[in-house]
Motif scaffolding. Structure first.
Motif, PDB file in Angstrom:
ATOM      1  N   ASP A 226       8.412 -11.281 -20.221  1.00 52.09           N
ATOM      2  CA  ASP A 226       8.763 -12.078 -19.050  1.00 52.09           C
ATOM      3  C   ASP A 226       7.470 -12.568 -18.402  1.00 52.09           C
ATOM      4  OD1 ASP A 226       9.608 -13.236 -16.700  1.00 52.09           O
ATOM      5  OD2 ASP A 226      10.724 -11.488 -15.989  1.00 52.09           O
ATOM      6  N   PRO A 227       7.023 -13.780 -18.746  1.00 55.03           N
ATOM      7  CA  PRO A 227       5.750 -14.272 -18.221  1.00 55.03           C
ATOM      8  C   PRO A 227       5.732 -14.447 -16.699  1.00 55.03           C
ATOM      9  CG  PRO A 227       6.865 -15.984 -19.499  1.00 55.03           C
ATOM     10  CD  PRO A 227       7.656 -14.724 -19.660  1.00 55.03           C
ATOM     11  N   GLU A 228       6.884 -14.415 -16.070  1.00 56.26           N
ATOM     12  CA  GLU A 228       6.964 -14.582 -14.612  1.00 56.26           C
ATOM     13  C   GLU A 228       7.110 -13.247 -13.872  1.00 56.26           C
ATOM     14  OE1 GLU A 228       6.723 -17.765 -13.087  1.00 56.26           O
ATOM     15  OE2 GLU A 228       6.032 -18.164 -15.122  1.00 56.26           O
ATOM     16  N   ILE A 229       6.930 -12.127 -14.551  1.00 56.32           N
ATOM     17  CA  ILE A 229       7.164 -10.810 -13.944  1.00 56.32           C
ATOM     18  C   ILE A 229       6.316 -10.600 -12.691  1.00 56.32           C
ATOM     19  CG2 ILE A 229       5.511  -9.506 -15.365  1.00 56.32           C
ATOM     20  CD1 ILE A 229       9.026  -8.285 -14.445  1.00 56.32           C
ATOM     21  N   ARG A 230       5.092 -11.129 -12.667  1.00 53.84           N
ATOM     22  CA  ARG A 230       4.221 -10.947 -11.499  1.00 53.84           C
ATOM     23  C   ARG A 230       4.763 -11.650 -10.259  1.00 53.84           C
ATOM     24  NH1 ARG A 230      -1.367 -13.887 -12.475  1.00 53.84           N
ATOM     25  NH2 ARG A 230      -1.233 -12.777 -14.421  1.00 53.84           N
ATOM     26  N   LYS A 231       5.630 -12.627 -10.462  1.00 49.39           N
ATOM     27  CA  LYS A 231       6.224 -13.346  -9.331  1.00 49.39           C
ATOM     28  C   LYS A 231       7.545 -12.712  -8.898  1.00 49.39           C
ATOM     29  CE  LYS A 231       4.104 -17.693 -10.610  1.00 49.39           C
ATOM     30  NZ  LYS A 231       4.329 -19.083 -11.011  1.00 49.39           N
ATOM     31  N   LYS A 232       7.967 -11.702  -9.643  1.00 47.73           N
ATOM     32  CA  LYS A 232       9.249 -11.053  -9.355  1.00 47.73           C
ATOM     33  C   LYS A 232       9.003  -9.564  -9.111  1.00 47.73           C
ATOM     34  CE  LYS A 232      10.980 -12.799 -13.169  1.00 47.73           C
ATOM     35  NZ  LYS A 232      11.845 -13.203 -14.257  1.00 47.73           N
ATOM     36  N   ASP A 233       9.495  -8.715  -9.987  1.00 49.36           N
ATOM     37  CA  ASP A 233       9.396  -7.270  -9.781  1.00 49.36           C
ATOM     38  C   ASP A 233       7.992  -6.715  -9.958  1.00 49.36           C
ATOM     39  OD1 ASP A 233      12.022  -7.042  -9.120  1.00 49.36           O
ATOM     40  OD2 ASP A 233      12.669  -6.272 -11.054  1.00 49.36           O
ATOM     41  N   GLY A 234       7.181  -7.347 -10.779  1.00 43.19           N
ATOM     42  CA  GLY A 234       5.828  -6.863 -11.019  1.00 43.19           C
ATOM     43  C   GLY A 234       5.823  -5.520 -11.724  1.00 43.19           C
ATOM     44  N   ALA A 235       4.623  -4.974 -11.901  1.00 43.70           N
ATOM     45  CA  ALA A 235       4.473  -3.675 -12.569  1.00 43.70           C
ATOM     46  C   ALA A 235       5.209  -2.586 -11.810  1.00 43.70           C
ATOM     47  CB  ALA A 235       2.991  -3.326 -12.715  1.00 43.70           C
ATOM     48  N   ILE A 236       5.154  -2.634 -10.483  1.00 39.08           N
ATOM     49  CA  ILE A 236       5.820  -1.591  -9.683  1.00 39.08           C
ATOM     50  C   ILE A 236       7.327  -1.616  -9.947  1.00 39.08           C
ATOM     51  CG2 ILE A 236       6.122  -2.962  -7.558  1.00 39.08           C
ATOM     52  CD1 ILE A 236       4.997   0.666  -7.501  1.00 39.08           C
ATOM     53  N   GLY A 237       7.902  -2.788 -10.097  1.00 33.16           N
ATOM     54  CA  GLY A 237       9.327  -2.891 -10.388  1.00 33.16           C
ATOM     55  C   GLY A 237       9.679  -2.352 -11.755  1.00 33.16           C
ATOM     56  N   VAL A 238       8.829  -2.682 -12.724  1.00 34.49           N
ATOM     57  CA  VAL A 238       9.066  -2.203 -14.088  1.00 34.49           C
ATOM     58  C   VAL A 238       9.009  -0.681 -14.127  1.00 34.49           C
ATOM     59  CG1 VAL A 238       8.151  -2.166 -16.452  1.00 34.49           C
ATOM     60  CG2 VAL A 238       8.244  -4.332 -15.172  1.00 34.49           C
ATOM     61  N   PHE A 239       7.957  -0.115 -13.533  1.00 32.47           N
ATOM     62  CA  PHE A 239       7.736   1.329 -13.655  1.00 32.47           C
ATOM     63  C   PHE A 239       8.496   2.169 -12.629  1.00 32.47           C
ATOM     64  CE2 PHE A 239       3.736  -0.446 -15.574  1.00 32.47           C
ATOM     65  CZ  PHE A 239       4.198  -0.311 -16.870  1.00 32.47           C
ATOM     66  N   THR A 240       9.300   1.513 -11.774  1.00 34.99           N
ATOM     67  CA  THR A 240      10.233   2.251 -10.909  1.00 34.99           C
ATOM     68  C   THR A 240      11.671   1.905 -11.284  1.00 34.99           C
ATOM     69  OG1 THR A 240      10.214   0.542  -9.171  1.00 34.99           O
ATOM     70  CG2 THR A 240       8.623   2.378  -8.951  1.00 34.99           C
ATOM     71  N   ALA A 241      11.858   1.409 -12.506  1.00 36.35           N
ATOM     72  CA  ALA A 241      13.197   1.062 -13.016  1.00 36.35           C
ATOM     73  C   ALA A 241      13.922   0.088 -12.087  1.00 36.35           C
ATOM     74  CB  ALA A 241      14.026   2.325 -13.239  1.00 36.35           C
ATOM     75  N   GLY A 242      13.161  -0.827 -11.476  1.00 30.84           N
ATOM     76  CA  GLY A 242      13.750  -1.842 -10.610  1.00 30.84           C
ATOM     77  C   GLY A 242      14.119  -1.373  -9.220  1.00 30.84           C
ATOM     78  N   LEU A 243      13.772  -0.147  -8.878  1.00 32.93           N
ATOM     79  CA  LEU A 243      14.139   0.377  -7.552  1.00 32.93           C
ATOM     80  C   LEU A 243      13.214  -0.117  -6.439  1.00 32.93           C
ATOM     81  CD1 LEU A 243      15.118   4.016  -8.544  1.00 32.93           C
ATOM     82  CD2 LEU A 243      16.633   2.081  -8.027  1.00 32.93           C
ATOM     83  N   LEU A 244      12.019  -0.592  -6.797  1.00 28.37           N
ATOM     84  CA  LEU A 244      11.090  -1.155  -5.817  1.00 28.37           C
ATOM     85  C   LEU A 244      10.421  -2.358  -6.462  1.00 28.37           C
ATOM     86  CD1 LEU A 244       9.634  -0.892  -3.040  1.00 28.37           C
ATOM     87  CD2 LEU A 244       7.863   0.388  -4.257  1.00 28.37           C
ATOM     88  N   SER A 245      10.582  -3.521  -5.852  1.00 26.95           N
ATOM     89  CA  SER A 245       9.970  -4.731  -6.403  1.00 26.95           C
ATOM     90  C   SER A 245       8.586  -4.961  -5.797  1.00 26.95           C
ATOM     91  CB  SER A 245      10.850  -5.948  -6.120  1.00 26.95           C
ATOM     92  OG  SER A 245      10.779  -6.284  -4.744  1.00 26.95           O
ATOM     93  N   ARG A 246       7.842  -5.831  -6.432  1.00 30.37           N
ATOM     94  CA  ARG A 246       6.525  -6.199  -5.921  1.00 30.37           C
ATOM     95  C   ARG A 246       6.655  -6.835  -4.531  1.00 30.37           C
ATOM     96  NH1 ARG A 246       2.056 -10.424  -7.843  1.00 30.37           N
ATOM     97  NH2 ARG A 246       0.235  -9.109  -7.474  1.00 30.37           N
ATOM     98  N   GLY A 247       7.662  -7.670  -4.361  1.00 29.80           N
ATOM     99  CA  GLY A 247       7.894  -8.293  -3.056  1.00 29.80           C
ATOM    100  C   GLY A 247       8.179  -7.268  -1.975  1.00 29.80           C
ATOM    101  N   GLU A 248       9.004  -6.264  -2.304  1.00 31.30           N
ATOM    102  CA  GLU A 248       9.299  -5.209  -1.322  1.00 31.30           C
ATOM    103  C   GLU A 248       8.050  -4.407  -0.983  1.00 31.30           C
ATOM    104  OE1 GLU A 248      13.928  -4.163  -2.386  1.00 31.30           O
ATOM    105  OE2 GLU A 248      12.349  -3.482  -3.750  1.00 31.30           O
ATOM    106  N   MET A 249       7.220  -4.161  -1.981  1.00 26.28           N
ATOM    107  CA  MET A 249       5.991  -3.415  -1.745  1.00 26.28           C
ATOM    108  C   MET A 249       5.064  -4.202  -0.819  1.00 26.28           C
ATOM    109  SD  MET A 249       3.204  -2.068  -4.479  1.00 26.28           S
ATOM    110  CE  MET A 249       2.988  -3.764  -4.996  1.00 26.28           C
ATOM    111  N   PHE A 250       4.895  -5.506  -1.080  1.00 23.87           N
ATOM    112  CA  PHE A 250       4.047  -6.320  -0.208  1.00 23.87           C
ATOM    113  C   PHE A 250       4.689  -6.486   1.173  1.00 23.87           C
ATOM    114  CE2 PHE A 250       1.819  -8.063  -4.096  1.00 23.87           C
ATOM    115  CZ  PHE A 250       0.577  -7.521  -3.773  1.00 23.87           C
TER     116      PHE A 250
END
Length: 171
Positions: free
Chosen positions: A129-153
């Motif tokens: 998913d080349p757009e992952i950094r604009k969506k869930d990001g690494a944090i989303g991937v490694f928290t099974a989608g429970l926390l997105s990059r946007g929520e973290m920021f």
């Protein structure tokens, strides 16, 4: 009031909502601000500096309040962690910073980073998913989608807003 955000990344832009919702008549301007750090920061200090540089640049470009967010990684004794920082700057020269969640990165990701890959790009390849950094990001991937990059920021932005309001109410 013109609030600037130093990135067009949707996960970072969404984080500015905390400021937009707090200040009456606030409008958001997205600036293309350079972090002036490497494309893959490898320390908390470098990641924090990138966020500060983005926030200050927004003020230089005309914002009353500038916001900057930067993602990076940091080494610790047990491995490499995801690192995220935010900063707020204003026309009076005030600068406040805050950090977000940390999560230990898996060995294949660390290996890729050590080979010179940038986390966002590598996560795009790793997840197909080349757009992952604009969506869930690494944090989303490694928290099974429970926390997105946007929520973290957004969490970091809320901390920054609280610091900013406190600072301005106690002058």
């Amino acid at each position: 009031m013109k609030i600037g955000i130093g990135s067009s990344n949707p996960a970072k832009v969404k984080a500015a909502d905390a400021f937009l919702n707090y200040f009456e008549n606030a409008e958001l301007t997205v600036f293309s601000s350079d972090s002036l750090v490497s494309s893959q920061p490898f320390s908390d200090e470098e990641t924090k500096t990138g966020a500060v540089n983005r926030a200050i640049d927004c003020v230089r470009q005309g914002a009353a309040i500038g916001l900057g967010f930067e993602g990076g990684v940091m080494e610790m004794e047990d491995g490499m962690y995801l690192s995220n920082w935010g900063a707020v700057a204003d026309r009076q020269g005030n600068i406040l910073t805050a950090a977000g969640a940390r999560i230990l990165l898996p060995p294949p990701i660390v290996d890729g980073l050590r080979e010179g890959k940038e986390l966002g790009q590598f996560m795009g390849e790793w997840t197909n998913d080349p757009e992952i950094r604009k969506k869930d990001g690494a944090i989303g991937v490694f928290t099974a989608g429970l926390l997105s990059r946007g929520e973290m920021f957004s969490h970091i932005a809320t901390i920054l807003l609280g610091q900013y309001v406190y600072m301005n109410s106690n002058k």
